[in-house]
Design a protein around this motif. Structure first.
Motif, PDB file in Angstrom:
ATOM      1  N   VAL A   6       0.830  -1.208   0.000  1.00 27.40           N
ATOM      2  CA  VAL A   6       0.000   0.000   0.000  1.00 27.40           C
ATOM      3  C   VAL A   6       0.864   1.257   0.000  1.00 27.40           C
ATOM      4  CG1 VAL A   6      -1.615   1.369   1.385  1.00 27.40           C
ATOM      5  CG2 VAL A   6      -2.007  -1.067   1.054  1.00 27.40           C
ATOM      6  N   VAL A   7       1.882   1.280   0.853  1.00 26.28           N
ATOM      7  CA  VAL A   7       2.752   2.456   0.936  1.00 26.28           C
ATOM      8  C   VAL A   7       3.507   2.663  -0.371  1.00 26.28           C
ATOM      9  CG1 VAL A   7       4.767   3.453   2.097  1.00 26.28           C
ATOM     10  CG2 VAL A   7       2.994   2.331   3.442  1.00 26.28           C
ATOM     11  N   ALA A   8       4.036   1.591  -0.949  1.00 22.58           N
ATOM     12  CA  ALA A   8       4.807   1.716  -2.183  1.00 22.58           C
ATOM     13  C   ALA A   8       3.936   2.188  -3.346  1.00 22.58           C
ATOM     14  CB  ALA A   8       5.462   0.382  -2.530  1.00 22.58           C
ATOM     15  N   LEU A   9       2.745   1.623  -3.471  1.00 24.37           N
ATOM     16  CA  LEU A   9       1.866   1.977  -4.595  1.00 24.37           C
ATOM     17  C   LEU A   9       1.325   3.403  -4.472  1.00 24.37           C
ATOM     18  CD1 LEU A   9      -0.175  -1.318  -5.100  1.00 24.37           C
ATOM     19  CD2 LEU A   9       1.741  -0.470  -6.456  1.00 24.37           C
ATOM     20  N   ALA A  10       1.346   3.950  -3.266  1.00 19.27           N
ATOM     21  CA  ALA A  10       0.811   5.303  -3.068  1.00 19.27           C
ATOM     22  C   ALA A  10       1.806   6.388  -3.473  1.00 19.27           C
ATOM     23  CB  ALA A  10       0.424   5.499  -1.603  1.00 19.27           C
ATOM     24  N   GLN A  11       3.039   5.997  -3.811  1.00 20.92           N
ATOM     25  CA  GLN A  11       4.072   6.990  -4.107  1.00 20.92           C
ATOM     26  C   GLN A  11       4.075   7.369  -5.591  1.00 20.92           C
ATOM     27  OE1 GLN A  11       5.251   8.154  -1.387  1.00 20.92           O
ATOM     28  NE2 GLN A  11       4.282   6.453  -0.276  1.00 20.92           N
ATOM     29  N   PRO A  12       4.441   8.610  -5.893  1.00 16.25           N
ATOM     30  CA  PRO A  12       4.380   9.083  -7.282  1.00 16.25           C
ATOM     31  C   PRO A  12       5.570   8.686  -8.139  1.00 16.25           C
ATOM     32  CG  PRO A  12       5.039  10.875  -5.834  1.00 16.25           C
ATOM     33  CD  PRO A  12       4.734   9.699  -4.944  1.00 16.25           C
ATOM     34  N   THR A  13       6.696   8.343  -7.527  1.00 14.14           N
ATOM     35  CA  THR A  13       7.905   8.016  -8.301  1.00 14.14           C
ATOM     36  C   THR A  13       8.507   6.703  -7.813  1.00 14.14           C
ATOM     37  OG1 THR A  13       9.402   9.198  -6.804  1.00 14.14           O
ATOM     38  CG2 THR A  13       8.407  10.475  -8.617  1.00 14.14           C
ATOM     39  N   ARG A  14       9.387   6.132  -8.631  1.00 17.05           N
ATOM     40  CA  ARG A  14      10.050   4.880  -8.255  1.00 17.05           C
ATOM     41  C   ARG A  14      10.934   5.073  -7.039  1.00 17.05           C
ATOM     42  NH1 ARG A  14      12.397   1.554 -12.988  1.00 17.05           N
ATOM     43  NH2 ARG A  14      10.217   0.892 -12.957  1.00 17.05           N
ATOM     44  N   ARG A  15      11.618   6.201  -6.968  1.00 16.11           N
ATOM     45  CA  ARG A  15      12.492   6.453  -5.830  1.00 16.11           C
ATOM     46  C   ARG A  15      11.694   6.488  -4.527  1.00 16.11           C
ATOM     47  NH1 ARG A  15      17.013   8.710  -3.615  1.00 16.11           N
ATOM     48  NH2 ARG A  15      16.636  10.141  -1.896  1.00 16.11           N
ATOM     49  N   SER A  16      10.610   7.240  -4.508  1.00 14.56           N
ATOM     50  CA  SER A  16       9.806   7.342  -3.285  1.00 14.56           C
ATOM     51  C   SER A  16       9.132   6.009  -2.959  1.00 14.56           C
ATOM     52  CB  SER A  16       8.759   8.445  -3.429  1.00 14.56           C
ATOM     53  OG  SER A  16       7.920   8.214  -4.536  1.00 14.56           O
ATOM     54  N   ALA A  17       8.795   5.227  -3.999  1.00 19.26           N
ATOM     55  CA  ALA A  17       8.218   3.904  -3.761  1.00 19.26           C
ATOM     56  C   ALA A  17       9.231   2.991  -3.081  1.00 19.26           C
ATOM     57  CB  ALA A  17       7.746   3.294  -5.072  1.00 19.26           C
ATOM     58  N   ARG A  18      10.491   3.068  -3.528  1.00 12.35           N
ATOM     59  CA  ARG A  18      11.543   2.266  -2.897  1.00 12.35           C
ATOM     60  C   ARG A  18      11.764   2.680  -1.446  1.00 12.35           C
ATOM     61  NH1 ARG A  18      16.373   1.853  -7.474  1.00 12.35           N
ATOM     62  NH2 ARG A  18      15.405   0.224  -8.768  1.00 12.35           N
ATOM     63  N   VAL A  19      11.779   3.991  -1.207  1.00  9.31           N
ATOM     64  CA  VAL A  19      11.965   4.488   0.158  1.00  9.31           C
ATOM     65  C   VAL A  19      10.811   4.041   1.048  1.00  9.31           C
ATOM     66  CG1 VAL A  19      12.092   6.561   1.596  1.00  9.31           C
ATOM     67  CG2 VAL A  19      13.350   6.471  -0.562  1.00  9.31           C
ATOM     68  N   GLY A  20       9.588   4.213   0.559  1.00  7.37           N
ATOM     69  CA  GLY A  20       8.416   3.824   1.341  1.00  7.37           C
ATOM     70  C   GLY A  20       8.389   2.344   1.636  1.00  7.37           C
ATOM     71  N   PHE A  21       8.691   1.526   0.630  1.00  9.52           N
ATOM     72  CA  PHE A  21       8.706   0.071   0.812  1.00  9.52           C
ATOM     73  C   PHE A  21       9.759  -0.333   1.837  1.00  9.52           C
ATOM     74  CE2 PHE A  21      10.506  -4.062  -0.244  1.00  9.52           C
ATOM     75  CZ  PHE A  21       9.376  -4.870  -0.291  1.00  9.52           C
ATOM     76  N   THR A  22      10.961   0.224   1.724  1.00 13.44           N
ATOM     77  CA  THR A  22      12.064  -0.161   2.608  1.00 13.44           C
ATOM     78  C   THR A  22      11.815   0.256   4.047  1.00 13.44           C
ATOM     79  OG1 THR A  22      13.620   0.054   0.750  1.00 13.44           O
ATOM     80  CG2 THR A  22      14.544   0.033   2.982  1.00 13.44           C
ATOM     81  N   VAL A  23      11.396   1.495   4.252  1.00  6.15           N
ATOM     82  CA  VAL A  23      11.175   1.989   5.620  1.00  6.15           C
ATOM     83  C   VAL A  23      10.007   1.246   6.273  1.00  6.15           C
ATOM     84  CG1 VAL A  23      10.551   3.998   7.005  1.00  6.15           C
ATOM     85  CG2 VAL A  23      12.144   4.247   5.099  1.00  6.15           C
TER      86      VAL A  23
END
Length: 259
Positions: free
Chosen positions: A125-142
């Motif tokens: 859910v957190v990863a898919l909610a992000q607008p860019t690949r970078r932010s998706a990676r950050v959200g997924f990892t954290v």
């Protein structure tokens, strides 16, 4: 050409999300859900699993719904194979999450086996909610790190606490697992179809509970989804046919009036 490049850069900056905001959202999800591992530890210990078994489930399985389903079936006296089957079917959804996240995150091959352990509802859910690949990676990892650490820590504390207080049923803590599971599930039921599936699953599960072995009603409740979707499809088809019939009737009336 220069104006188009500037406009593209502006749109790209507008679509980006600051890392601090992504980390804040990811920590919020990780902490909120990770603390519910305490309920799992209590429920697992109350179902008869040992401390090492309880901790191993959180360390290796790490998908809350499947873990609660497994220990819940065992606590009700279900066959271990039946309980494991119910947990397996609940965990299958993570494989579909992985298909989507593999394209979104595009992680290096060496990292993917480790990241697969964190492919669950919350990280998706957190990863898919992000607008860019970078932010998706950050959200997924954290989210993955926070949730994994807290879930396992609170699982340990919950299991130790359950051993200290003795019979969890006497304290009413055997209901903690189902309560947390329902609390996590309820916000996901956004459409009428999803709510209908949930209600039908509850009716099937509770209705079959007195007549089937423990753990089997959970598997039977899964039939609610195809049944509701089949009925919804038939209703949609019927409405479509009705709309077409009404359109044809009005067209005939219009042509008759013109003549």
């Amino acid at each position: 050409m220069a104006e188009q490049s500037a406009l593209a850069d502006l749109r790209r900056r507008d679509s980006e999300k600051p890392d601090a905001a992504v980390v804040r959202d990811a920590l919020g999800v990780g902490v909120a859900v990770g603390l519910s591992g305490f309920a799992f530890g209590v429920t697992s210990a109350g179902s008869g699993l040992t401390l090492p078994q309880t901790c191993a489930l959180s360390l290796l399985v790490f998908t809350g719904a499947s873990q609660f389903a497994l220990v819940g079936a065992l606590a009700a006296g279900g066959n271990p194979l039946t309980a494991a089957a119910g947990a397996f079917f609940l965990g299958v959804r993570n494989a579909f999450y992985g298909l989507r996240l593999s394209q979104l995150l595009a992680l290096p091959r060496a990292v993917r086996p480790f990241a697969a352990q964190w492919v669950i509802d919350e990280t998706t859910v957190v990863a898919l909610a992000q607008p860019t690949r970078r932010s998706a990676r950050v959200g997924f990892t954290v989210t993955g790190i926070t949730l994994y650490v807290l879930w396992n820590l609170t699982t340990l504390l919950g299991a130790l606490g359950a051993q200290a207080i003795g019979d969890t049923k006497a304290w009413g803590l055997d209901a903690a697992g189902p309560a947390v599971f329902l609390a996590l599930l309820a916000p996901m039921l956004r459409t009428a179809t999803e709510r209908a599936v949930a209600v039908a699953a509850v009716v099937l599960g509770l209705g079959l509970l007195p007549v089937l072995p423990a753990g089997v009603p959970v598997l039977a409740a899964a039939l609610a989804a195809p049944a509701v979707l089949f009925l919804a499809g038939r209703r949609t088809a019927a409405n479509t046919r009705g709309a077409r019939t009404e359109t044809v009737r009005k067209a005939d009336e219009t042509q008759g009036g013109d003549r």
